[in-house]
Design an enzyme around this catalytic site. Structure first.
Site, PDB file in Angstrom:
ATOM      1  N   SER A 127       0.861  -1.171   0.000  1.00 24.82           N
ATOM      2  CA  SER A 127       0.000   0.000   0.000  1.00 24.82           C
ATOM      3  C   SER A 127       0.901   1.225   0.000  1.00 24.82           C
ATOM      4  O   SER A 127       2.107   1.111   0.216  1.00 24.82           O
ATOM      5  CB  SER A 127      -0.870  -0.024   1.263  1.00 24.82           C
ATOM      6  N   ARG A 128       0.297   2.405  -0.228  1.00 28.76           N
ATOM      7  CA  ARG A 128       1.117   3.611  -0.149  1.00 28.76           C
ATOM      8  C   ARG A 128       1.448   3.949   1.301  1.00 28.76           C
ATOM      9  O   ARG A 128       2.304   4.765   1.558  1.00 28.76           O
ATOM     10  CB  ARG A 128       0.395   4.782  -0.826  1.00 28.76           C
ATOM     11  N   TYR A 164       5.167   0.498  -2.853  1.00 22.24           N
ATOM     12  CA  TYR A 164       4.957  -0.484  -3.930  1.00 22.24           C
ATOM     13  C   TYR A 164       6.279  -1.077  -4.421  1.00 22.24           C
ATOM     14  O   TYR A 164       6.382  -2.266  -4.706  1.00 22.24           O
ATOM     15  CB  TYR A 164       4.231   0.152  -5.117  1.00 22.24           C
ATOM     16  N   HIS A 184      -1.940   2.401 -13.670  1.00 22.10           N
ATOM     17  CA  HIS A 184      -1.578   1.040 -14.101  1.00 22.10           C
ATOM     18  C   HIS A 184      -0.293   0.988 -14.925  1.00 22.10           C
ATOM     19  O   HIS A 184       0.567   0.141 -14.689  1.00 22.10           O
ATOM     20  CB  HIS A 184      -2.703   0.426 -14.943  1.00 22.10           C
ATOM     21  N   LYS A 213      -8.601  -4.279 -15.028  1.00 22.33           N
ATOM     22  CA  LYS A 213      -9.216  -3.554 -16.141  1.00 22.33           C
ATOM     23  C   LYS A 213      -9.531  -2.137 -15.676  1.00 22.33           C
ATOM     24  O   LYS A 213      -9.708  -1.942 -14.470  1.00 22.33           O
ATOM     25  CB  LYS A 213     -10.472  -4.233 -16.664  1.00 22.33           C
ATOM     26  N   ASP A 249     -13.871   2.330 -17.026  1.00 21.31           N
ATOM     27  CA  ASP A 249     -14.162   1.486 -15.869  1.00 21.31           C
ATOM     28  C   ASP A 249     -15.276   0.491 -16.138  1.00 21.31           C
ATOM     29  O   ASP A 249     -15.165  -0.683 -15.764  1.00 21.31           O
ATOM     30  CB  ASP A 249     -14.524   2.381 -14.677  1.00 21.31           C
TER      31      ASP A 249
HETATM   32  N1  LIG Z   1     -12.604  -6.864 -11.854  1.00 23.71           N
HETATM   33  C1  LIG Z   1     -13.542  -6.253 -11.171  1.00 23.71           C
HETATM   34  O1  LIG Z   1     -14.591  -6.804 -10.869  1.00 23.71           O
HETATM   35  C2  LIG Z   1     -13.287  -4.864 -10.680  1.00 23.71           C
HETATM   36  C3  LIG Z   1     -14.167  -4.269  -9.789  1.00 23.71           C
HETATM   37  C4  LIG Z   1     -13.858  -2.997  -9.308  1.00 23.71           C
HETATM   38  C5  LIG Z   1     -12.720  -2.350  -9.750  1.00 23.71           C
HETATM   39  N2  LIG Z   1     -11.894  -2.954 -10.652  1.00 23.71           N
HETATM   40  C6  LIG Z   1     -10.685  -2.291 -11.129  1.00 23.71           C
HETATM   41  O2  LIG Z   1      -9.718  -2.305 -10.073  1.00 23.71           O
HETATM   42  C7  LIG Z   1      -8.942  -1.122 -10.104  1.00 23.71           C
HETATM   43  C8  LIG Z   1      -9.054  -0.420  -8.758  1.00 23.71           C
HETATM   44  O3  LIG Z   1     -10.406  -0.126  -8.500  1.00 23.71           O
HETATM   45  P1  LIG Z   1     -10.971  -0.036  -7.025  1.00 23.71           P
HETATM   46  O4  LIG Z   1     -12.434   0.115  -7.136  1.00 23.71           O
HETATM   47  O5  LIG Z   1     -10.412  -1.116  -6.186  1.00 23.71           O
HETATM   48  O6  LIG Z   1     -10.335   1.367  -6.586  1.00 23.71           O
HETATM   49  P2  LIG Z   1     -10.202   1.982  -5.143  1.00 23.71           P
HETATM   50  O7  LIG Z   1     -11.107   1.330  -4.168  1.00 23.71           O
HETATM   51  O8  LIG Z   1     -10.298   3.435  -5.343  1.00 23.71           O
HETATM   52  O9  LIG Z   1      -8.739   1.529  -4.676  1.00 23.71           O
HETATM   53  C9  LIG Z   1      -7.644   1.771  -5.397  1.00 23.71           C
HETATM   54  C10 LIG Z   1      -6.419   1.600  -4.492  1.00 23.71           C
HETATM   55  O10 LIG Z   1      -5.331   1.960  -5.293  1.00 23.71           O
HETATM   56  C11 LIG Z   1      -4.327   2.540  -4.487  1.00 23.71           C
HETATM   57  N3  LIG Z   1      -3.853   3.780  -5.121  1.00 23.71           N
HETATM   58  C12 LIG Z   1      -2.673   3.939  -5.751  1.00 23.71           C
HETATM   59  N4  LIG Z   1      -2.515   5.172  -6.222  1.00 23.71           N
HETATM   60  C13 LIG Z   1      -3.638   5.833  -5.895  1.00 23.71           C
HETATM   61  C14 LIG Z   1      -4.052   7.167  -6.100  1.00 23.71           C
HETATM   62  N5  LIG Z   1      -3.295   8.063  -6.748  1.00 23.71           N
HETATM   63  N6  LIG Z   1      -5.251   7.529  -5.607  1.00 23.71           N
HETATM   64  C15 LIG Z   1      -6.033   6.638  -4.979  1.00 23.71           C
HETATM   65  N7  LIG Z   1      -5.678   5.351  -4.737  1.00 23.71           N
HETATM   66  C16 LIG Z   1      -4.487   4.955  -5.197  1.00 23.71           C
HETATM   67  C17 LIG Z   1      -4.917   2.739  -3.114  1.00 23.71           C
HETATM   68  O11 LIG Z   1      -4.373   1.708  -2.318  1.00 23.71           O
HETATM   69  P3  LIG Z   1      -3.294   2.022  -1.177  1.00 23.71           P
HETATM   70  O12 LIG Z   1      -3.830   3.206  -0.440  1.00 23.71           O
HETATM   71  O13 LIG Z   1      -3.267   0.791  -0.422  1.00 23.71           O
HETATM   72  O14 LIG Z   1      -1.996   2.326  -1.858  1.00 23.71           O
HETATM   73  C18 LIG Z   1      -6.403   2.507  -3.294  1.00 23.71           C
HETATM   74  O15 LIG Z   1      -7.002   1.919  -2.195  1.00 23.71           O
HETATM   75  C19 LIG Z   1      -9.460  -0.308 -11.297  1.00 23.71           C
HETATM   76  O16 LIG Z   1      -8.692  -0.618 -12.408  1.00 23.71           O
HETATM   77  C20 LIG Z   1     -10.886  -0.829 -11.473  1.00 23.71           C
HETATM   78  O17 LIG Z   1     -11.360  -0.676 -12.794  1.00 23.71           O
HETATM   79  C21 LIG Z   1     -12.152  -4.198 -11.102  1.00 23.71           C
END
Ligand SMILES: NC(=O)c1ccc[n+]([C@@H]2O[C@H](COP(=O)([O-])OP(=O)(O)OC[C@H]3O[C@@H](n4cnc5c(N)ncnc54)[C@H](OP(=O)(O)O)[C@@H]3O)[C@@H](O)[C@H]2O)c1
Length: 321
Positions: free
Chosen positions: A28-29, A50, A71, A89, A168
């Site tokens: 995590s960050r 990371y 990404h 994705k 998204d």
């Molecule tokens: N396959 C699926 O079913 C599915 C479902 C939802 C999302 N996704 C994909 O998964 C990815 C993440 O989505 P999510 O919904 O999990 O996002 P999210 O809840 O906003 O979490 C993203 C995580 O990325 C990290 N991060 C790194 N740089 C960041 C920044 N500049 N600002 C904010 N967070 C940052 C943070 O983790 P740390 O604080 O720990 O570093 C944060 O908790 C996207 O590509 C999305 O399209 C896929």
């Protein structure tokens, strides 16, 4: 596992269930988030940085679950550190970024794939088998949508993080269209952009010639039912549940055929088959998985590049918000 947000929380259990992969570390960050996540999801090691995870010799494969705009850079850093990489994705924000990552992975001899879990779901694979076996004749049409009005505080509303409906959510209907019909000959898109350029809605029409077309809808302004229909010359297949995670579909061959429902259960929360396939591909020394080759990911991103070019090109499509 990189990032401790929504998708990491959803998939950690499925990684534990995948018999050919071990979830050995999370980054995590901040170390507090990493430690909390590691304790909750029983991950042996936690990193507050990371790159520290990329430098861990015990890590073979990195799964990137961070906002879309991050990404390309994170995948590049992981590849340069010698890791195989699975990227959530949408893979990157543009096709150019994806092409450059693909070249780097090939040069370094490392596995690289978009985590397009839909393609690995057992029901989805059965649907592809049915279509290949001629269950609906020749494929002519695809209709699919996916839209959710996420709360304004979510990262999907932040253009600097690669937000927007298209990357998204629109990635799923467009990936389905590409899987069934290939890259389109003609793309026509309309939709609404926020003043800062964030795409709030998109309606995309893809034309392929010989009467073939696909229609894809996405929206952050309201729900779009995530159902899908694949139509052919002899019948159609309908996903009445969210098509990316469905465990059944219907095959109809009017006017005489009896509707047939095919059910194939999900594994875990739905991500186990993809994770297993990634582990198998890497164990076999493959650099790509044949079910989600980089060329297909890049082709979908090229379509999304063109859709956003068309949306951006028309100032009348800009909203006031
Ligand atoms: N396959 C699926 O079913 C599915 C479902 C939802 C999302 N996704 C994909 O998964 C990815 C993440 O989505 P999510 O919904 O999990 O996002 P999210 O809840 O906003 O979490 C993203 C995580 O990325 C990290 N991060 C790194 N740089 C960041 C920044 N500049 N600002 C904010 N967070 C940052 C943070 O983790 P740390 O604080 O720990 O570093 C944060 O908790 C996207 O590509 C999305 O399209 C896929």
């Amino acid at each position: 596992m990189v990032g401790t947000g929504g998708i990491s929380r959803t998939t950690a259990g499925d990684l534990h269930q995948t018999e050919n992969l071990d979830l050995v570390a999370v980054a995590s960050r901040t170390i507090d988030n990493a430690a909390e996540f590691a304790a909750e999801f029983e991950v042996p090691r936690a990193y507050g940085d990371y790159d520290a995870l990329f430098d861990d010799d015990d890590v073979d494969v990195v799964y990137i679950g961070t906002p879309i705009a991050t990404h390309a850079d994170l995948a590049r850093r992981a590849l340069l550190a010698g890791k195989h990489v699975l990227v959530e994705k949408a893979f990157t924000t543009t096709a150019a970024e994806a092409r450059s990552l693909a070249a780097l992975a090939a040069e370094r001899g490392r596995f690289l794939m978009e985590a397009m879990w839909m393609r690995f779901n057992p029901a989805f694979r059965r649907m592809l088998d049915e279509v290949s076996a001629g269950a609906i004749g020749d494929v002519r049409t695809v209709q699919a949508g996916f839209g959710i009005p996420f709360p304004p505080s979510w990262n999907i509303w932040r253009p600097e993080l690669g937000g927007g409906a298209l990357l998204d959510m629109g990635v799923y209907p467009l990936t389905l269209a590409h899987l069934m019909l290939g890259p389109p000959e003609i793309i026509r898109a309309t939709g609404e952009l926020r003043r800062d350029g964030l795409d709030v809605t998109a309606s995309v029409f893809l034309r392929y010639g010989e009467g073939r077309f696909a229609q894809a809808l996405t929206s952050l302004a309201g729900f779009v039912n995530p159902v899908a229909t694949v139509g052919g010359t002899e019948g159609f297949i309908a996903f009445d549940q969210p098509f990316m995670s469905a465990d059944s579909f219907r095959v109809e061959t009017p006017p005489d055929g009896e509707p047939r429902t095919v059910t194939v259960p999900l594994e875990g929360a739905g991500y186990v088959p993809m994770f297993r396939a990634v582990g198998e591909a890497i164990a076999e020394g493959r650099l790509e998985h044949p079910w989600r080759p980089l060329a297909e990911t890049i082709a979908v991103l090229e379509t999304m590049d063109e859709v956003r070019r068309q949306l951006t090109g028309d100032p009348r499509r800009r909203g006031r918000g």
